[in-house]
Design a protein around this motif. Structure first.
Motif, PDB file in Angstrom:
ATOM      1  N   ARG A 298      -7.271  -1.992  -6.239  1.00 57.18           N
ATOM      2  CA  ARG A 298      -5.783  -1.698  -6.153  1.00 57.18           C
ATOM      3  C   ARG A 298      -5.550  -1.459  -4.786  1.00 57.18           C
ATOM      4  NH1 ARG A 298      -6.510   0.858 -11.022  1.00 57.18           N
ATOM      5  NH2 ARG A 298      -6.569   2.728 -10.061  1.00 57.18           N
ATOM      6  N   TYR A 299      -6.364  -0.394  -3.999  1.00 53.22           N
ATOM      7  CA  TYR A 299      -6.403  -0.020  -2.580  1.00 53.22           C
ATOM      8  C   TYR A 299      -6.101  -1.254  -1.769  1.00 53.22           C
ATOM      9  CZ  TYR A 299      -6.901   2.187   1.973  1.00 53.22           C
ATOM     10  OH  TYR A 299      -6.859   2.293   3.360  1.00 53.22           O
ATOM     11  N   ASP A 302      -2.785  -3.086  -2.437  1.00 51.95           N
ATOM     12  CA  ASP A 302      -1.709  -2.261  -1.853  1.00 51.95           C
ATOM     13  C   ASP A 302      -1.596  -2.025  -0.238  1.00 51.95           C
ATOM     14  OD1 ASP A 302      -0.805  -1.825  -4.247  1.00 51.95           O
ATOM     15  OD2 ASP A 302      -1.559   0.304  -4.263  1.00 51.95           O
ATOM     16  N   ARG A 305      -0.235  -5.686   1.191  1.00 51.89           N
ATOM     17  CA  ARG A 305       1.197  -5.496   0.867  1.00 51.89           C
ATOM     18  C   ARG A 305       1.819  -4.705   1.844  1.00 51.89           C
ATOM     19  NH1 ARG A 305       1.273  -4.564  -5.346  1.00 51.89           N
ATOM     20  NH2 ARG A 305       3.599  -4.868  -4.983  1.00 51.89           N
ATOM     21  N   THR A 397       1.365   3.874   0.790  1.00 48.90           N
ATOM     22  CA  THR A 397       1.648   3.375  -0.724  1.00 48.90           C
ATOM     23  C   THR A 397       2.760   2.250  -0.799  1.00 48.90           C
ATOM     24  OG1 THR A 397       3.054   5.281  -1.179  1.00 48.90           O
ATOM     25  CG2 THR A 397       0.799   5.433  -1.778  1.00 48.90           C
ATOM     26  N   VAL A 398       2.742   1.620  -1.588  1.00 51.64           N
ATOM     27  CA  VAL A 398       3.805   0.725  -2.065  1.00 51.64           C
ATOM     28  C   VAL A 398       5.122   1.500  -2.175  1.00 51.64           C
ATOM     29  CG1 VAL A 398       4.702  -0.990  -3.395  1.00 51.64           C
ATOM     30  CG2 VAL A 398       2.043  -1.098  -2.802  1.00 51.64           C
TER      31      VAL A 398
END
Length: 503
Positions: A298-299, A302, A305, A397-398
């Motif tokens: 996930r990191y 993220d 993105r 973070t997103v």
């Protein structure tokens, strides 16, 4: 924000049972001693609170570096013939607990240690632990940089950000250095006894890439006003402690970079995104088989993105400053697409006030106003129980980037709808205009840790420098320490304090 690593832990081992040296009689004993100090330090660090871990990480870096110097000297002496294996003694075997593997794979749970033979296996784990510690130290410095006491209009002059960047680059150098070493040999024919994920070649390459990506984003963070604005106005009690700074950011925020500087920062963000894509690609097979921790996967997503969306944000800010508000809105909307959606609206019945960045940030701050924290540490208010920044304050973070982009979108849309009336270009027409990435850092060659001449002379004389009291209490036959337990979960066996002020 660099990745939040969990430090691995290890079992006991005695080098004296496997190696002997007429040239350096106390070398195996010294390696055992320093490894025992590192083992107990890692176990004690695991049981500390998040705030205490941030303060203790310098100690972990020091003891790991000290142990690596003896370990590599032992490895070099073994190759030169100054150290030899004891006859009829099996090859040394050590155990380390993986922290980047998935919870369950091939019947192995993450809590189980993985065995490996040879000094190469030990060298890879020791250096990986040192790289993780440097990254954790960078996170601690960044949280201090983003805390209300240090986030101010002149925070760009703070030495915390350059220090954090140096730690992240050191991690990248260590990971890159491990790729040049001979990898440990896996047990053939048994898949579950293969090289652990933490030290396999694809993962090391991925870790080097995300470290470089994080260092690149930190170069942009220095003059990006929005994370500082969120840190000041988005915390409970921040208005009381930083009233002057809060008002200045609320009504007259620092001007964002425009012109050539905006284009440069955009290209830096695109380069960081490319590094994240590379880090994701080299471990694609491991991701597909479910071998890697979901948090790390996930990191990576993220980070990719956020970096690309931030590049679009800088392009939009530059276009808006030059009078092309419609194009600026197009870039902002493209960045929102890269982030993958919209944040939940906390104030659905107030459509007018929610359209400005200032009012949204002020309402977010007022909506989170519980009693001020009782901790005496001023930086502790920026950390939650997990020892990380809240999502709306972490600049990588997103949620944080999406919050900033939606605030700019609402502000500029209001101006364009009432005054400018410029056409907003389609986002697909702007994709081809995204500039190429530009590097600001390169991974320099890492200088391996070397043992000092004074320590080498001490080993020749058969002494153990700086560990005389500690070695007298050591049970060298088992590699164990008084009061220490092989079990890391539960019990009070790890409460033993090393003489000499190690704890």
């Amino acid at each position: 924000m660099p990745f939040h690593f969990t430090l691995p832990t290890t079992s006991t081992v005695s080098f004296s049972q496997h190696y002997t040296s007429p040239s350096y009689p106390s070398l195996p004993l010294s390696c055992t001693t320093h490894r025992g100090i590192l083992r107990d330090s890692l176990k004690a660090h695991k049981r500390l609170s998040p705030l205490a871990q941030g303060a203790n990480i310098k100690h972990i870096i020091n003891v790991t570096t000290e142990y690596i110097s003896y370990l590599q000297f032992l490895q070099e002496a073994l190759k030169s013939g100054d150290v030899s294996l004891i006859p009829t003694t099996p090859e040394i075997e050590t155990e380390w607990r993986p922290t980047l593997s998935s919870s369950t794979r091939f019947g192995i749970t993450q809590s189980e240690r993985r065995k490996g033979k040879g000094l190469e296996y030990e060298v890879f784990w020791a250096y990986s632990t040192l790289a993780y510690a440097h990254t954790i130290q960078a996170r601690a410095l960044l949280m201090e940089f983003l805390s209300p006491t240090t986030s101010s209009p002149d925070s760009a002059a703070s030495p915390l950000l350059p220090q954090a960047t140096n730690h992240v680059l050191t991690s990248a150098q260590i990971f890159q250095y491990l790729l040049t070493l001979t990898p440990p040999i896996a047990t053939a024919g048994v898949e579950k006894n293969s090289i652990p994920v933490n030290i396999c070649e694809p993962m090391l390459s991925s870790l080097a890439s995300i470290s470089l990506a994080s260092a690149t984003l930190l170069a942009v963070l220095r003059t990006d006003p929005y994370p500082t604005y969120l840190a000041i106005t988005g915390l409970p009690g921040s208005k009381k402690n930083n009233d002057i700074y809060s008002k200045e950011y609320l009504y007259s925020p620092p001007p964002p970079p425009t012109g050539v500087k905006a284009m440069l920062y955009s290209r830096l963000c695109i380069a960081a995104s490319e590094h994240a894509v590379r880090a994701q690609g080299v471990i694609s097979n491991l991701i597909r088989t479910g071998a890697i921790n979901e948090e790390y996967v996930r990191y990576l997503e993220d980070l990719k993105r956020v970096a690309k969306a931030r590049g679009c944000r800088f392009l939009g800010v530059d276009a808006e400053a030059q009078g092309r508000l419609g194009e600026g809105l197009g870039w902002i909307q493209l960045g929102k697409e890269f982030l993958g959606g919209t944040i939940h609206n906390s104030f659905p019945n107030d459509d007018k006030e929610k359209k400005t960045l200032a009012s949204r940030m002020e309402k977010l701050r007022l909506s989170k106003s519980p009693p001020p924290p009782t901790s005496q540490s001023s930086s502790s208010s920026t950390q939650n129980s997990a020892g990380v920044l809240p999502p709306n304050l972490d600049p990588c973070t997103v949620h944080s980037e999406l919050q900033t982009i939606e605030g700019l979108d609402a502000k500029w849309s209001k101006t364009n709808d009432k005054l400018i009336f410029e056409k907003v270009p389609a986002t697909n027409s702007l994709v081809s205009k995204i500039p190429g990435g530009r590097e600001i850092h390169d991974i320099k060659a890492y200088c391996p840790v070397k043992l000092g001449n004074e320590s080498i002379n001490t080993l020749r004389r058969g002494g153990i420098e700086g560990t005389s009291v500690y070695s007298q209490q050591q049970d060298w036959s088992s590699g164990g320490y008084p009061g220490s337990s092989d079990e890391e979960d539960g019990g009070k066996g790890s409460s033993y304090q090393v003489p000499g002020g190690y704890y």
